[in-house]
Write a protein that holds these residues in place. Structure first.
Motif, PDB file in Angstrom:
ATOM      1  N   SER A   1     -18.823   1.958   6.747  1.00  0.00           N
ATOM      2  CA  SER A   1     -18.009   1.391   7.821  1.00  0.00           C
ATOM      3  C   SER A   1     -17.015   0.371   7.282  1.00  0.00           C
ATOM      4  N   GLN A   2     -17.417  -0.397   6.264  1.00  0.00           N
ATOM      5  CA  GLN A   2     -16.481  -1.323   5.616  1.00  0.00           C
ATOM      6  C   GLN A   2     -15.332  -0.548   4.984  1.00  0.00           C
ATOM      7  N   LEU A   3     -15.671   0.484   4.224  1.00  0.00           N
ATOM      8  CA  LEU A   3     -14.651   1.261   3.519  1.00  0.00           C
ATOM      9  C   LEU A   3     -13.688   1.956   4.482  1.00  0.00           C
ATOM     10  N   ASN A   4     -14.216   2.422   5.597  1.00  0.00           N
ATOM     11  CA  ASN A   4     -13.388   3.137   6.571  1.00  0.00           C
ATOM     12  C   ASN A   4     -12.665   2.209   7.538  1.00  0.00           C
ATOM     13  N   GLY A   5     -12.965   0.927   7.483  1.00  0.00           N
ATOM     14  CA  GLY A   5     -12.316  -0.018   8.390  1.00  0.00           C
ATOM     15  C   GLY A   5     -12.742   0.177   9.833  1.00  0.00           C
ATOM     16  N   CYS A   6     -13.999   0.557  10.044  1.00  0.00           N
ATOM     17  CA  CYS A   6     -14.494   0.791  11.398  1.00  0.00           C
ATOM     18  C   CYS A   6     -15.232  -0.449  11.900  1.00  0.00           C
ATOM     19  N   ALA A   7     -14.506  -1.312  12.586  1.00  0.00           N
ATOM     20  CA  ALA A   7     -15.083  -2.552  13.102  1.00  0.00           C
ATOM     21  C   ALA A   7     -16.208  -2.280  14.094  1.00  0.00           C
ATOM     22  N   TYR A   8     -16.053  -1.259  14.918  1.00  0.00           N
ATOM     23  CA  TYR A   8     -17.068  -0.924  15.920  1.00  0.00           C
ATOM     24  C   TYR A   8     -18.407  -0.612  15.249  1.00  0.00           C
ATOM     25  N   CYS A   9     -18.395   0.303  14.279  1.00  0.00           N
ATOM     26  CA  CYS A   9     -19.637   0.688  13.600  1.00  0.00           C
ATOM     27  C   CYS A   9     -20.156  -0.437  12.710  1.00  0.00           C
ATOM     28  N   LEU A  10     -19.268  -1.158  12.064  1.00  0.00           N
ATOM     29  CA  LEU A  10     -19.681  -2.277  11.219  1.00  0.00           C
ATOM     30  C   LEU A  10     -20.419  -3.315  12.064  1.00  0.00           C
TER      31      LEU A  10
END
Length: 154
Positions: A46-55
């Protein structure tokens, strides 16, 4: 990159069979894996993909499960903070990065490191988990999920 506040499709409602299949795949991927390892993989992807929701979701879940706060801070720099993570976790994090950034393929040394730490069934489950979190990240980002909302994966 442009962010939007415009309403987007509610994937679970619009494609319930696909959503249920993804939930089933996710559950099957986790089978037999240490819950701590599961969260580390999901957080790093999630960090690598820039997914704030999942992070947000996975950091919150890791905290609720008792994960050490310092380890959570060190996931993004796990290579430089090696003593915070086990050899299995190092291997899983390296594999997570390689699969998430798949354009260059998974280097043989990264795969060999993971294969040395996990038996075939575990390795297949780790890979499946990496596949599912990447899918969840793409679903959340594409449908405009907002970090910190009560709505989970919809």
């Amino acid at each position: 990159m442009t962010n939007t506040t415009a309403p987007r499709v509610t994937f679970a409602a619009a494609a319930p069979k696909a959503f249920k299949a993804l939930i089933g795949f996710d559950a099957a991927a986790r089978e037999g894996l240490d819950p701590t390892l599961v969260e580390l993989i999901q957080i790093r992807s999630s960090q690598l993909n820039g997914c704030a929701y999942c992070l947000h979701m996975h950091v919150s879940d890791a905290r609720k499960a008792g994960e050490d706060e310092m380890r959570l801070h060190m996931i993004a720099v796990w290579r430089e903070a090696r003593h915070y993570f086990s050899a299995r976790e190092h291997a899983a994090l390296a594999l997570t990065e390689a699969v998430t950034r798949i354009a260059g393929g998974v280097p043989d040394e990264v795969y060999a490191q993971a294969a040395a730490q996990f038996d075939d069934a575990e390795l297949a489950h780790v890979l499946a988990l990496i596949f599912t979190i990447n899918t969840w990240n793409r679903l959340a980002i594409s449908t405009g999920k907002v970090a910190g909302t009560d709505e989970r994966r919809r």
